[in-house]
Every structure is written in C-alpha cells, then in structure tokens.
Design an enzyme around this catalytic site. Sequence first.
Site, PDB file in Angstrom:
ATOM      1  N   ASP A   1       0.859  -1.185   0.000  1.00 17.06           N
ATOM      2  CA  ASP A   1       0.000   0.000   0.000  1.00 17.06           C
ATOM      3  C   ASP A   1       0.895   1.234   0.000  1.00 17.06           C
ATOM      4  O   ASP A   1       1.571   1.517   0.996  1.00 17.06           O
ATOM      5  CB  ASP A   1      -0.898  -0.035   1.245  1.00 17.06           C
ATOM      6  N   HIS A   2       0.880   1.965  -1.106  1.00 15.93           N
ATOM      7  CA  HIS A   2       1.815   3.081  -1.259  1.00 15.93           C
ATOM      8  C   HIS A   2       1.440   4.283  -0.397  1.00 15.93           C
ATOM      9  O   HIS A   2       2.199   5.266  -0.337  1.00 15.93           O
ATOM     10  CB  HIS A   2       1.881   3.506  -2.729  1.00 15.93           C
TER      11      HIS A   2
END
Length: 475
Positions: free
Chosen positions: A445-446
């Site tokens: 999850d950036h």
Amino acid sequence: MTAVEQRFREFKMPDVGEGLTEAEILKWFVAPGDTVTDGQVVCEVETAKAAVELPIPFDGVVHELRFDEGTTVDVGTPIISVDTDPGAGEAAPQTAPAAGEAVAEAPAAAPESEEKEGRQANLVGYGAAPASTKRRPRKPLPSAQRSAPAPSAAAPAPQAAAPAPAPARPEAAPELNGSGRPARPLAKPPVRKLAKDLGIDLETVTPSGADGIITREDVHAAAEAVQAARETPVAAPATAPQGRERRVPVKGVRKATAQAMVNSAFTAPHVTEFVTVDVTRTMKLVSELKQDPELAGLRVNPLLLVAKALLVAIRRNPDINATWDEGNQEIVYKDYVNLGIAAATPRGLIVPNIKDADAKTLPELASALGELVGTAREGRTSPAEMSGGTITITNVGVFGIDAGTPIINPGESAILAFGAVKLQPWVHKGEVKPRQVTTLALSFDHRLVDGELGSKVLADVAAVLERPKRLITWA
C-alpha cells in the site's frame, strides 16, 4: 414470557463472525420431530468468512425448521423452534399459527374510548383504522357463535329513512389501490415477519385467505416463485448452443472475497515489485530439515522457509507491518505478526492467519502452517482464524505460476507472492550453471509504504532465501 413462549424456544441465527449480518444455511442435521440436546449441532451455515456448525442451546424436540437449505438468513432471525416440553400435549406456539388460518373477530361493541376517537378495533396487525368512514367489513361468524348484534354490525338504514339522532356510520370496503387490491396488504404479524425474513414484498403476494388476508402459504409460494425465477437459466442467445453455459450464484466466501478485493484494489494504491532469486541453498536446506528428528511429522516445504524469511525481513523493517486507518487518518504500526496464508478451497479463496507467527520457533511455525492448511482444505476454518491478519503470503508456485501482482488483503499493508521454483541456467561463481530459481513479488500500500521500505523488505526476503544461514545471523 408466556407459557407457550417458555415451551417453544426459538434459536436465532447468531453472529458467528465479527459483525457479520447474514449467513447461508448449508445443511440441516435434524428434522421436525427429532430430539435434540443442549450443545448438539443442528445445522451448518456459511458466512462471508467460513462454514460453521451451529449447536442448539437447549433440550427438546424440533418443532419447525424455519428455512430451507440454501437460504440466506439475517443474523438475529429465528431459524428453528424447539418444543422443550413435548410431554405436555399438543399445543401451537404463538409465533407460528397454522398456515392459512383465518382471523375471526368477535362482533363485540367497540370500546367507548375508540368510539370517542372515531375509530374501532381492527384485526391484529392491520393497525388502527383512521378516523374516516372507510372500514374493512367484518367476516360473518356462524350463527352459533353470534351474540347480540353490536351497533357497528347493524345494517345501515335505508337512504330515505330519517336520520337517527346518533346514526351509526355505515361500514365501507377497505381503501383500494389502482389495481383493485387493498392499499395496505392484509396479513398477521407472524406472516409479515415471515415475508420480511424471506425478502418478500407483501404488495406482490396474491392473498388466498378470507377477506383478502395473506397467509403463510401465500408468502412461501411467492418465495418459491422468486427462487425458481433465480434458478431458471437465462435463455441463451439464438447463436449460442444450449447447454454450454452454467450460472452459479455468487455468495458466501466467494462473494465476500470478491467484494474485499474490489475494495482493496480501488482503495489502496498498489505498487508491486519483483525479484528473481537463486534458492538452490534453500531447497537443499528443506531436504535436510525433512530428515531432522525435531521436525518429524511436521509440514516442511519451501513455503515454510519463505514464511520464516518474511518474518526476518519484518523484524528488520517493522514499519511494513502496519495498516492505514482512513477514519482516523492514522497509520497503525503493529508489534506482532499475524501471518496470513492464502488458501484455495472449494468455496473460494480464504486467508486464515497464524497468530503471533513472529514469536514461533521453526518447528512451531511448521506445526501451525500444517494445521492451517489442513483445516482450510477441510472447510473447517473458523472466522476467528481469518481475522486480525497483518501481512500475507500467497503461494502461486504450487500452480506452476512464476509470478503475479497480488492484491493486498483488506486491513493489511503488503502481500508476498511466492512463484514456482524451477531449474534454470544461472550465473553462479562466474559460470553458467543449472540452479533452482524462483520469482518473488511484493505488493504494498503506497499510502504508508514507500518504494524504499518495500524494496528493503523484498530484498531481505530474497537475501535470506539465497543464503538461508541468514536465518541465524539476522535473527
């Protein structure tokens, strides 16, 4: 609680998961007339997370199964009633009147208070009639049951007759809608409850009871018609041959998985990185561990060492073990690792997890991994075993797949895909040799994991698998 309610106990659909709202009845293990005891499993249900067996919490004889197998029921809805005192003789529970039973109302005079308010008593469940001249005609009773005629039952005076000082208002037919049916469907409370449980709109039900009353049989007939319509195959186009398509309802685990994956894919900005690594030494270590007496009888395979390698990488890079709290706009860092293992089952993909995997020794991890996979394949994974995961591994290599871009499990920040281990030409010590090679893919999850952190974690996993002695030096 009345005597009837005490005798006929209802068992309601429990919340067998964490906040689940419904479950599908897969199989009944009892039938009406069967004797049941406290703690006896009476049915198996499938939630959005797993298949679960439900025990009955009291003794007695099964009186009624409220729903058929394959029906999805809301949590809190009674699914079975039990006669806890079958030796007391025949009796009908208040909540389950005989199907199609007509409700007869004694023609007694309306209470004085009701007359003052301009209304009179109606059938139970229809609500009080408004203060208007429109009233539902009463069903005539047999002459043997009639008492002195009440003022409301008197025939209206001829039109030409002089009005009496206090004329009784004439009864009128119930208010009708455009289709000629009562504006509000007539049904008793238990029938309304049944329709609600089955998801049936009473406006669509054709009544068969006296005076247009909808009976339980009418509701069941409507439900069967709806179910039949759902199960009826859609006619294939003229150009498509018959029998070449089949339709399966999306429900249970598969439905929940689909929704979770859509939510994850369109909520968390995914980034996936890949690395190809020589795992020849790891595969040799797996062969040696299989002969180790300390691991006798345990599940020892490459996935075990991949799991251990990921746990080492998390210890070195703990910020990867976190989750994004959208509501509070916070990043929640977790000091424990509940390691999820994606498992394919006949009901769909599930992700049970090993609690506190980071605190387990290699034999303990092997034991937990074997139990997790075995339980999942047998369809006995409980909702608790699938909640609270922090990071996941998906082993696509068992299907011969080299790599993929896995979707993050909701509530987590990363997922590692382990590809197939294959013999490939590889440069080893300056020479091209056949080596056992695999590809790892890490999706993260950036929002909370940047490229540096994701790359470090993936590189550490690869480094441990390339030289597994780092399991000791980095531990």
